[in-house]
Design an enzyme around this catalytic site. Structure first.
Site: not given
Ligand code: ADP
Ligand code: MG
Length: 474
Positions: A125, A144, A146, A151, A305, A364, A368-369, A450
């Site tokens: 996703r 990102e 996944n 899910s 990442k 970051k 994940e999660g 979401r």
């Molecule tokens: P995870 O693998 O924990 O889901 P993500 O990279 O998806 O990691 O980051 C988790 C959440 O943080 C995202 O769903 C988003 O809401 C926020 N986020 C992540 N990267 C960014 C970004 N570059 N700018 C703004 N919000 C972010």
């Molecule tokens: Mg995410």
């Protein structure tokens, strides 16, 4: 963005009435979650959190996200098959990040032995936010991709019906009729079924590798039931069950207590906390097997990442996808600024920039999660502390995406009904199947929207921050 619903948001009585209808509609439609108190029983369940109103999504960006999904499938699959790239990219990370290192060890071990697996199934996703830059028009920016346990494809297959009803109740039947159909559960099941078929054993089952705590079981059941309806048998097992019951025969066919497994679909396995030594052993057994792993360990690593950050380096996509200039252009158009914190001048410079202006970035780790990223003051503090140590290599930096907030109501069990300033994240599901070197299926399988209140920088639905939503294209 909320322009379409401005009248609704102001009418407290209409909102209250619609919210009551919405919650019951969600329960009727099966937008469900088990409770925190009884996460492993279905005697008492609740609705999964969702927005009262669908959120506005720019049509052009929505279409752009769909149009690039097959390219991303191709890219993830290419990365997973490129040992040199994975080795080079993760070399610095695995020196300091034990979890990635352990996954990488299994990856190497499996390659050295020689792969028994010949059919490959990817379910991913790709998540985006709509950045409103200085120019005014919003831009699609990938958050990102996944590649493991992506899910909510199940539950989101049912949310559009709920929102359609809510809009009808609110007297917006014209808008209701415009909500798009969406059925990722079917698309995911199609991919699993194809992999199962190519594996080629009628007796073999599909194994969902599930968590110890299974609050989100209904999301998985949506996919599971699609498989049962195609006469494909499904079993649900945990890592511990694999440790206790799993074995390989001479040709590395995987058996669980004597029952052959064709496909292993991981809905677990992406956080370090699940792995004790026995579970690592179980993971290795699965990876060594002939069974189709979704994802195989290489594809899990392709979703880190660190890999995401290296993909944004000039020239990298050209090396990974030679002969696909148009796909590369579509992919690159979705990238936000991503920066390596590897030791050296480049990393020193960006670390200093981020410390000086932390609100421009997200820090970051390789996790994940949800709930792992660092923002603002916390980002500054952590980066100050680790800026001169190799530990900084376990992180990447990313430009912070700043979407335009809109008003909505987040419906959550036991929470008061109140209006919130919200931002949304759009996910597109991708499914592909490869047999040997030939890609036999490559599709976008549906979407997930979401939405969360702007107070929360991080976190998804399972983390209790975001809620399910439906895009209303504008
Ligand atoms: P995870 O693998 O924990 O889901 P993500 O990279 O998806 O990691 O980051 C988790 C959440 O943080 C995202 O769903 C988003 O809401 C926020 N986020 C992540 N990267 C960014 C970004 N570059 N700018 C703004 N919000 C972010
Ligand atoms: Mg995410």
């Amino acid at each position: 963005m909320a322009a379409a619903w401005q009248d609704v948001v102001r009418d407290a009585a209409a909102v209250r009435e619609a919210a009551a209808v919405a919650v019951d509609a969600a329960l009727l439609a099966g937008v469900l979650m088990r409770t925190g108190e009884q996460p492993n029983a279905s005697d008492v369940v609740n609705y999964a959190p969702f927005t009262l109103l669908p959120s506005a999504v720019p049509r052009a960006l929505f279409e752009q996200a769909y149009a690039v999904q097959q390219d991303f499938n191709l890219l993830v699959d290419a990365v997973s098959q490129n040992k040199e790239f994975l080795e080079q990219t993760l070399a610095s990370t695995i020196k300091v990040d034990d979890f990635t290192a352990r996954l990488f060890t299994i990856y190497k071990q499996v390659l050295e032995e020689g792969l028994a697996q010949t059919v490959f199934l990817g379910i991913n996703r790709s998540d985006y936010m709509f950045d409103c830059g200085l120019q005014g028009a919003a831009a699609l920016r990938q958050i990102e991709i996944n590649t493991i346990a992506a899910s909510f494809g199940g539950l989101t297959s049912r949310t559009a019906d709920v929102h359609r009803l809510v809009l009808n109740v609110l007297g917006k039947s014209e808008e209701a009729s415009q909500l798009l159909p969406n059925n990722p559960a079917k698309g995911l099941a199609l991919g699993i079924a194809k992999a199962w078929e190519l594996y080629g054993s009628q007796r073999a089952v599909v194994m969902f590798l599930v968590e110890d705590v299974q609050r989100n079981i209904f999301d998985q059941r949506c996919v599971e039931n699609e498989l049962w309806n195609r006469n494909i048998r499904v079993v649900r097992k945990r890592f511990r069950d694999v440790f206790e019951q799993g074995s390989l025969d001479a040709s590395r066919r995987l058996y669980m207590d004597g029952q052959e497994v064709a496909v292993v679909y991981y809905r677990e396995g992406y956080v370090p906390q699940v792995y004790d030594e026995q579970n690592w052993e179980a993971r290795l057994l699965l990876e060594r097997s002939r069974a189709v792993k979704c994802p195989d360990i290489a594809t899990q690593l392709a979703g880190t990442k660190k890999v995401q950050q290296e993909l944004s380096r000039p020239g990298t996509l050209e090396k990974l996808l030679p002969g696909h200039p148009e796909a590369i252009a579509r992919i690159r158009a979705t990238f936000a600024g991503l920066y390596s914190l590897d030791e050296g001048e480049e990393g020193d410079r960006i670390a200093a920039t981020a410390i000086a202006d932390p609100d421009r970035f997200v820090l970051k780790p390789q996790r994940e999660g949800g709930g792992n990223n660092l923002y603002g003051e916390e980002l500054r503090e952590v980066l100050e502390k680790i800026k001169d140590s190799p530990e900084r290599t376990s992180y990447i930096l990313m430009d912070k995406i700043k979407p335009q907030p809109a008003l909505n109501y987040l419906l959550r069990a036991h929470s008061p009904l109140q209006v919130s300033k919200c931002i949304s994240e759009l996910g597109i599901f991708g499914v592909y199947v490869r047999q040997g070197r030939e890609l036999v299926l490559n599709q976008a399988a549906g979407h997930l929207l979401r939405t969360k209140a702007i107070e929360h920088a991080d976190g998804g639905v399972a983390a209790g921050v975001a809620v399910l939503d439906t895009p209303f294209l504008v």
